[in-house]
Scaffold this motif. Structure first.
Motif, PDB file in Angstrom:
ATOM      1  N   GLY A 237       0.691  -1.366   0.266  1.00  0.00           N
ATOM      2  CA  GLY A 237       0.081   0.065   0.049  1.00  0.00           C
ATOM      3  C   GLY A 237       0.816   1.118  -0.013  1.00  0.00           C
ATOM      4  N   ALA A 238       2.024   1.131   0.823  1.00  0.00           N
ATOM      5  CA  ALA A 238       2.825   2.421   0.952  1.00  0.00           C
ATOM      6  C   ALA A 238       3.413   2.602  -0.509  1.00  0.00           C
ATOM      7  N   ILE A 239       3.959   1.584  -1.116  1.00  0.00           N
ATOM      8  CA  ILE A 239       4.791   1.717  -2.551  1.00  0.00           C
ATOM      9  C   ILE A 239       3.721   2.335  -3.504  1.00  0.00           C
ATOM     10  N   ALA A 240       2.595   1.591  -3.553  1.00  0.00           N
ATOM     11  CA  ALA A 240       1.423   2.077  -4.564  1.00  0.00           C
ATOM     12  C   ALA A 240       0.994   3.577  -4.411  1.00  0.00           C
ATOM     13  N   ILE A 241       1.052   4.043  -2.901  1.00  0.00           N
ATOM     14  CA  ILE A 241       0.744   5.535  -2.989  1.00  0.00           C
ATOM     15  C   ILE A 241       1.783   6.236  -3.185  1.00  0.00           C
ATOM     16  N   CYS A 242       2.877   5.876  -3.020  1.00  0.00           N
ATOM     17  CA  CYS A 242       4.186   6.716  -3.591  1.00  0.00           C
ATOM     18  C   CYS A 242       4.338   6.929  -5.006  1.00  0.00           C
ATOM     19  N   PHE A 243       4.149   5.801  -5.602  1.00  0.00           N
ATOM     20  CA  PHE A 243       4.278   5.853  -7.021  1.00  0.00           C
ATOM     21  C   PHE A 243       2.748   6.353  -7.532  1.00  0.00           C
ATOM     22  N   GLY A 244       1.697   6.416  -6.976  1.00  0.00           N
ATOM     23  CA  GLY A 244       0.622   7.019  -7.345  1.00  0.00           C
ATOM     24  C   GLY A 244       0.650   8.419  -7.525  1.00  0.00           C
ATOM     25  N   LEU A 245       1.219   9.053  -6.428  1.00  0.00           N
ATOM     26  CA  LEU A 245       1.302  10.455  -6.280  1.00  0.00           C
ATOM     27  C   LEU A 245       2.472  10.815  -7.296  1.00  0.00           C
ATOM     28  N   SER A 246       3.617  10.061  -7.404  1.00  0.00           N
ATOM     29  CA  SER A 246       4.682  10.515  -8.452  1.00  0.00           C
ATOM     30  C   SER A 246       4.076  10.490  -9.635  1.00  0.00           C
ATOM     31  N   ALA A 260       6.458  11.855  -4.665  1.00  0.00           N
ATOM     32  CA  ALA A 260       7.109  10.968  -3.882  1.00  0.00           C
ATOM     33  C   ALA A 260       7.213  11.665  -2.596  1.00  0.00           C
ATOM     34  N   PHE A 261       7.950  12.887  -2.401  1.00  0.00           N
ATOM     35  CA  PHE A 261       8.067  13.365  -1.207  1.00  0.00           C
ATOM     36  C   PHE A 261       6.723  13.715  -0.366  1.00  0.00           C
ATOM     37  N   ALA A 262       5.985  14.305  -1.323  1.00  0.00           N
ATOM     38  CA  ALA A 262       4.551  14.429  -0.634  1.00  0.00           C
ATOM     39  C   ALA A 262       3.799  13.004  -0.042  1.00  0.00           C
ATOM     40  N   ALA A 263       4.042  12.203  -0.730  1.00  0.00           N
ATOM     41  CA  ALA A 263       3.576  10.528  -0.214  1.00  0.00           C
ATOM     42  C   ALA A 263       4.212  10.310   1.127  1.00  0.00           C
ATOM     43  N   GLY A 264       5.633  10.517   1.041  1.00  0.00           N
ATOM     44  CA  GLY A 264       6.062  10.268   2.221  1.00  0.00           C
ATOM     45  C   GLY A 264       5.545  11.080   3.549  1.00  0.00           C
ATOM     46  N   VAL A 265       5.431  12.263   3.276  1.00  0.00           N
ATOM     47  CA  VAL A 265       4.901  13.257   4.207  1.00  0.00           C
ATOM     48  C   VAL A 265       3.762  12.686   4.806  1.00  0.00           C
ATOM     49  N   ALA A 266       2.872  12.277   3.790  1.00  0.00           N
ATOM     50  CA  ALA A 266       1.325  11.890   4.113  1.00  0.00           C
ATOM     51  C   ALA A 266       1.363  10.699   5.134  1.00  0.00           C
ATOM     52  N   ILE A 267       2.342   9.795   4.769  1.00  0.00           N
ATOM     53  CA  ILE A 267       2.382   8.489   5.531  1.00  0.00           C
ATOM     54  C   ILE A 267       3.337   8.700   6.908  1.00  0.00           C
ATOM     55  N   ALA A 268       3.917   9.711   6.949  1.00  0.00           N
ATOM     56  CA  ALA A 268       4.801  10.076   8.449  1.00  0.00           C
ATOM     57  C   ALA A 268       3.859  10.230   9.496  1.00  0.00           C
ATOM     58  N   SER A 269       2.794  10.592   9.301  1.00  0.00           N
ATOM     59  CA  SER A 269       1.881  10.760  10.568  1.00  0.00           C
ATOM     60  C   SER A 269       0.801   9.666  10.746  1.00  0.00           C
ATOM     61  N   SER A 270       1.012   8.583   9.884  1.00  0.00           N
ATOM     62  CA  SER A 270      -0.015   7.597   9.871  1.00  0.00           C
ATOM     63  C   SER A 270       0.635   6.427  10.977  1.00  0.00           C
ATOM     64  N   ARG A 271      -0.212   5.380  11.369  1.00  0.00           N
ATOM     65  CA  ARG A 271       0.114   4.599  12.064  1.00  0.00           C
ATOM     66  C   ARG A 271       1.119   3.370  11.488  1.00  0.00           C
TER      67      ARG A 271
END
Length: 414
Positions: A237-246, A260-271
């Protein structure tokens, strides 16, 4: 065996060979206190298709080639590197450093562009050449800076956060400037200032809205994914979000690494942060190395025989001084610390893949000639090697107040 299959197999084996040699040379560099990213870039140059890699044959062709497959792997590597960088920051962290970062980035792009443009005009080059060179010098190679900050374990420091945020905004503003510059150079006329500023503002606002929405929406999606107990759900799921936003950022005209950076920031505050980060760190061992090695592999060492050393030194001085002035001085004012401000300035020096991209576009479009192209390549390489070494030195050296105190204590003893 079909020709296409042979090419794929040869390319994959070549990439494996390049990654192995990059890790070996990076290990040697680390032993002698040289940042490993320097070793990875040097490995790309030494074992690239224009050097030793072109002398080792497999299935009748050089084992290392710069083709669509290797470039695709390199692009994936850049996305992985920036995704991992984004995992170090939450959206709140970004907002905290957002306004200072935006001010520094805007000042940086404007000052660096003007210094670069005026320097090339003073050297006697045409205004179109000056535009391309100035554009190449504005953007910072985020990936190079991120790698050295990670290896020094200082990503979470306040100045490191400013460096990363400024570098990301630099990339966005730099791409906006590049799109304007290429249209100017090809069309032969400069648009009104208000039109130029409007284009840059629109691009930045699009990115900021995307970052805000993705941080809210994706965080909830990732938290839902954490409920699933099936193996691999979080990682895929994480890698799909990464490449989806890319893909989305590439679709709207921005660089994929910004998404890719925006995807990382989005997941950084998740569980799912810990599990996703552990997975991406393993991917980064391979794909991050490919990315930096391919930066070196695309450089032809023979091109340096045609290097105009005067132009190279002039561009290199502009590349270094402009970032120290445009980022270091505002950093000093913001932190009220010379040491921290200098770290921000030095962290912004590497041009890396962004400068190479602009240089390549300038050459293929016929705007710049071989002499300036080679000088730009040499500058990108020099700043990519110089900045990690300098940054390591100032990050591990005593701060200026500590030096003063030590000097005073020494004099008292005397």
């Amino acid at each position: 065996m079909a020709a296409v299959e042979t090419e794929v197999i040869r390319t994959i084996i070549g990439i494996c060979f390049l990654v192995f040699m990059a890790k070996v040379i990076a290990g040697i560099c680390t032993k002698y206190k040289v940042p490993e990213v320097v070793g990875e870039v040097l490995a790309g140059i030494i074992f690239g298709p224009y050097a030793l890699g072109g002398m080792i044959f497999f299935f009748g062709e050089p084992i290392i080639q710069v083709n669509e497959i290797t470039l695709s792997f390199a692009h994936i590597g850049g996305i992985v590197v920036l995704f991992l960088a984004g995992l170090e920051f939450t959206f709140s962290d970004f907002l905290h450093a957002g306004l200072p970062s935006f001010i520094i980035a805007g000042f940086d792009v404007a000052v660096t562009f003007m210094i670069g443009f005026q320097a090339l005009i003073a050297l006697g080059y045409s205004w179109t050449v000056a535009l391309i060179v100035a554009s190449a010098l504005t953007a910072t190679s985020i990936a190079v800076t991120i790698r050295i900050l990670e290896k020094l374990n200082v990503v979470c420091t306040e100045e490191a956060r400013i460096i990363v945020n400024v570098a990301v905004m630099d990339d966005i503003l730099g791409l906006a400037v590049l799109s304007i510059v290429t249209s100017i150079a090809s069309g032969g006329k400069i648009p009104p200032l208000n039109v130029t500023l409007l284009m840059i503002t629109e691009i930045f606002l699009i990115w900021f809205v995307m970052l805000a929405l993705s941080s809210f929406i994706i965080r909830h999606i990732a938290d839902r994914a954490a409920i699933w107990k099936f193996a691999g759900t979080v990682e895929t799921g994480a890698i799909a979000i990464c490449f989806g936003l890319s893909f989305f950022t590439a679709y709207i005209g921005l660089s994929p690494i910004v998404g890719a950076f925006a995807a990382g920031v989005a997941i950084a505050s998740s569980r799912v942060l810990i599990k996703a980060k552990e997975y991406i760190e393993h991917l980064n061992l391979i794909f991050g190395t490919i990315f930096f090695a391919m930066i070196g592999a695309q450089i032809d060492p023979h091109a340096f025989y045609r290097l105009n050393y005067f132009a190279f030194l002039a561009i290199l001085v502009v590349a270094v001084v402009s970032k120290i002035v445009s980022c270091g001085v505002p950093g000093i004012l913001y932190f009220k610390s010379v040491d921290k401000g200098l770290r921000v300035g030095v962290g912004m020096i590497p041009r890396g893949e962004v400068g190479l991209l602009v240089a390549g576009l300038g050459l293929t479009s016929g705007i710049i000639q071989q002499d300036i192209y080679v000088a730009l390549i040499a500058t990108c390489l020099a700043t990519t090697i110089m900045s990690p070494l300098w940054l390591r030195r100032i990050l591990t050296a005593p701060t200026l107040p500590a030096k003063i105190i030590k000097h005073v204590q020494k004099n008292r003893k005397v």
